[in-house]
Design a protein around this motif. Structure first.
Motif, mmCIF file in Angstrom:
data_model
loop_
_atom_site.group_PDB
_atom_site.id
_atom_site.type_symbol
_atom_site.label_atom_id
_atom_site.label_comp_id
_atom_site.label_asym_id
_atom_site.label_seq_id
_atom_site.Cartn_x
_atom_site.Cartn_y
_atom_site.Cartn_z
ATOM 1 N N SER A 92 0.814 -1.223 0.000
ATOM 2 C CA SER A 92 0.000 0.000 0.000
ATOM 3 C C SER A 92 0.849 1.276 0.000
ATOM 4 O O SER A 92 0.439 2.282 -0.577
ATOM 5 N N ALA A 93 2.024 1.250 0.632
ATOM 6 C CA ALA A 93 2.866 2.459 0.651
ATOM 7 C C ALA A 93 3.303 2.818 -0.769
ATOM 8 O O ALA A 93 3.225 3.978 -1.182
ATOM 9 N N ARG A 94 3.763 1.811 -1.481
ATOM 10 C CA ARG A 94 4.195 2.063 -2.858
ATOM 11 C C ARG A 94 2.994 2.432 -3.731
ATOM 12 O O ARG A 94 3.086 3.308 -4.602
ATOM 13 N N GLY A 95 1.870 1.772 -3.497
ATOM 14 C CA GLY A 95 0.660 2.068 -4.258
ATOM 15 C C GLY A 95 0.197 3.499 -4.047
ATOM 16 O O GLY A 95 -0.182 4.185 -5.000
ATOM 17 N N ARG A 96 0.222 3.965 -2.795
ATOM 18 C CA ARG A 96 -0.176 5.351 -2.511
ATOM 19 C C ARG A 96 0.803 6.337 -3.173
ATOM 20 O O ARG A 96 0.387 7.364 -3.702
ATOM 21 N N ALA A 97 2.104 6.002 -3.154
ATOM 22 C CA ALA A 97 3.104 6.877 -3.781
ATOM 23 C C ALA A 97 2.867 6.960 -5.288
ATOM 24 O O ALA A 97 2.915 8.056 -5.879
ATOM 25 N N ASP A 98 2.600 5.809 -5.899
ATOM 26 C CA ASP A 98 2.325 5.819 -7.346
ATOM 27 C C ASP A 98 1.027 6.548 -7.663
ATOM 28 O O ASP A 98 0.932 7.254 -8.673
ATOM 29 N N MET A 99 0.035 6.377 -6.806
ATOM 30 C CA MET A 99 -1.244 7.060 -7.021
ATOM 31 C C MET A 99 -1.053 8.575 -6.901
ATOM 32 O O MET A 99 -1.642 9.342 -7.668
ATOM 33 N N ALA A 100 -0.202 8.997 -5.969
ATOM 34 C CA ALA A 100 0.099 10.428 -5.832
ATOM 35 C C ALA A 100 0.786 10.951 -7.087
ATOM 36 O O ALA A 100 0.503 12.062 -7.559
ATOM 37 N N LYS A 101 1.713 10.146 -7.656
ATOM 38 C CA LYS A 101 2.384 10.538 -8.904
ATOM 39 C C LYS A 101 1.367 10.676 -10.033
ATOM 40 O O LYS A 101 1.411 11.628 -10.817
ATOM 41 N N ALA A 102 0.459 9.703 -10.116
ATOM 42 C CA ALA A 102 -0.556 9.740 -11.171
ATOM 43 C C ALA A 102 -1.438 10.979 -11.020
ATOM 44 O O ALA A 102 -1.769 11.643 -12.013
ATOM 45 N N LYS A 103 -1.795 11.303 -9.787
ATOM 46 C CA LYS A 103 -2.638 12.482 -9.537
ATOM 47 C C LYS A 103 -1.875 13.756 -9.914
ATOM 48 O O LYS A 103 -2.443 14.672 -10.520
ATOM 49 N N GLN A 104 -0.583 13.797 -9.565
ATOM 50 C CA GLN A 104 0.242 14.955 -9.893
ATOM 51 C C GLN A 104 0.336 15.126 -11.417
ATOM 52 O O GLN A 104 0.202 16.238 -11.930
ATOM 53 N N LEU A 105 0.548 14.030 -12.136
ATOM 54 C CA LEU A 105 0.609 14.094 -13.595
ATOM 55 C C LEU A 105 -0.739 14.495 -14.189
ATOM 56 O O LEU A 105 -0.803 15.237 -15.177
ATOM 57 N N GLU A 106 -1.811 14.015 -13.599
ATOM 58 C CA GLU A 106 -3.156 14.371 -14.073
ATOM 59 C C GLU A 106 -3.396 15.873 -13.907
ATOM 60 O O GLU A 106 -3.950 16.525 -14.792
ATOM 61 N N ASN A 107 -2.966 16.409 -12.755
ATOM 62 C CA ASN A 107 -3.116 17.853 -12.525
ATOM 63 C C ASN A 107 -2.279 18.656 -13.524
ATOM 64 O O ASN A 107 -2.739 19.674 -14.050
ATOM 65 N N LEU A 108 -1.065 18.194 -13.788
ATOM 66 C CA LEU A 108 -0.204 18.853 -14.761
ATOM 67 C C LEU A 108 -0.844 18.824 -16.142
ATOM 68 O O LEU A 108 -0.862 19.829 -16.861
ATOM 69 N N GLN A 109 -1.393 17.688 -16.492
ATOM 70 C CA GLN A 109 -2.051 17.558 -17.796
ATOM 71 C C GLN A 109 -3.254 18.501 -17.882
ATOM 72 O O GLN A 109 -3.517 19.097 -18.930
ATOM 73 N N GLY A 110 -3.974 18.634 -16.789
ATOM 74 C CA GLY A 110 -5.115 19.569 -16.769
ATOM 75 C C GLY A 110 -4.659 21.000 -16.992
ATOM 76 O O GLY A 110 -5.306 21.759 -17.716
ATOM 77 N N GLU A 111 -3.549 21.386 -16.377
ATOM 78 C CA GLU A 111 -3.004 22.728 -16.582
ATOM 79 C C GLU A 111 -2.599 22.952 -18.038
ATOM 80 O O GLU A 111 -2.857 23.991 -18.606
ATOM 81 N N ILE A 112 -1.973 21.943 -18.621
ATOM 82 C CA ILE A 112 -1.555 22.042 -20.023
ATOM 83 C C ILE A 112 -2.783 22.157 -20.924
ATOM 84 O O ILE A 112 -2.803 22.953 -21.865
ATOM 85 N N SER A 113 -3.817 21.403 -20.624
ATOM 86 C CA SER A 113 -5.019 21.423 -21.455
ATOM 87 C C SER A 113 -5.721 22.775 -21.432
ATOM 88 O O SER A 113 -6.375 23.151 -22.403
ATOM 89 N N LYS A 114 -5.569 23.502 -20.343
ATOM 90 C CA LYS A 114 -6.196 24.821 -20.254
ATOM 91 C C LYS A 114 -5.609 25.793 -21.281
ATOM 92 O O LYS A 114 -6.266 26.711 -21.709
ATOM 93 N N HIS A 115 -4.354 25.552 -21.641
ATOM 94 C CA HIS A 115 -3.669 26.472 -22.537
ATOM 95 C C HIS A 115 -3.707 25.930 -23.932
ATOM 96 O O HIS A 115 -3.614 26.475 -24.892
#
Length: 115
Positions: A92-115
């Motif tokens: 679960s520790a590694r899973g939560r870390a990977d999920m946090a990475k995925a969420k961070q990338l998703e947020n970055l992608q959302g920012e890029i999509s705005k522009h």
């Protein structure tokens, strides 16, 4: 011809004695105006070609951007799926870390999509 006639009429002060001046002026001005017109036409054609090339480059760049966006979306899905699998398998520790990475990338992608 109209342009040269008006130009020469103005340059020769348009009086009755200006007839000879206007003839000489018209003879020389016609060639000059023709040269200007040819130069203008060539420059216009060159600029149109530059604009057409730039438009093609812009289309290609937008296609590259769309492809990169799609690859990033697929990568985010794979990271999230791996994180879920890790959490189900007990890491679960590694899973939560990977999920946090995925969420961070998703947020970055959302920012890029705005522009």
């Amino acid at each position: 011809e109209r342009c040269t006639a008006e130009f020469c009429h103005t340059q020769c002060n348009g009086g009755a004695s200006a007839n000879g001046c206007e003839k000489v002026c018209s003879k020389h001005a016609a060639a000059l105006f023709q040269s200007f017109d040819e130069q203008h036409s060539a420059e216009t054609a060159r600029l149109k070609a530059v604009v057409k090339e730039a438009a093609g480059e812009q289309v290609a760049a937008l296609a590259d951007l769309a492809a990169a966006h799609n690859r990033m979306t697929a990568l985010n899905r794979r990271i999230a799926a791996r994180a879920e699998q890790e959490m189900r398998s007990g890491d679960s520790a590694r899973g939560r870390a990977d999920m946090a990475k995925a969420k961070q990338l998703e947020n970055l992608q959302g920012e890029i999509s705005k522009h």
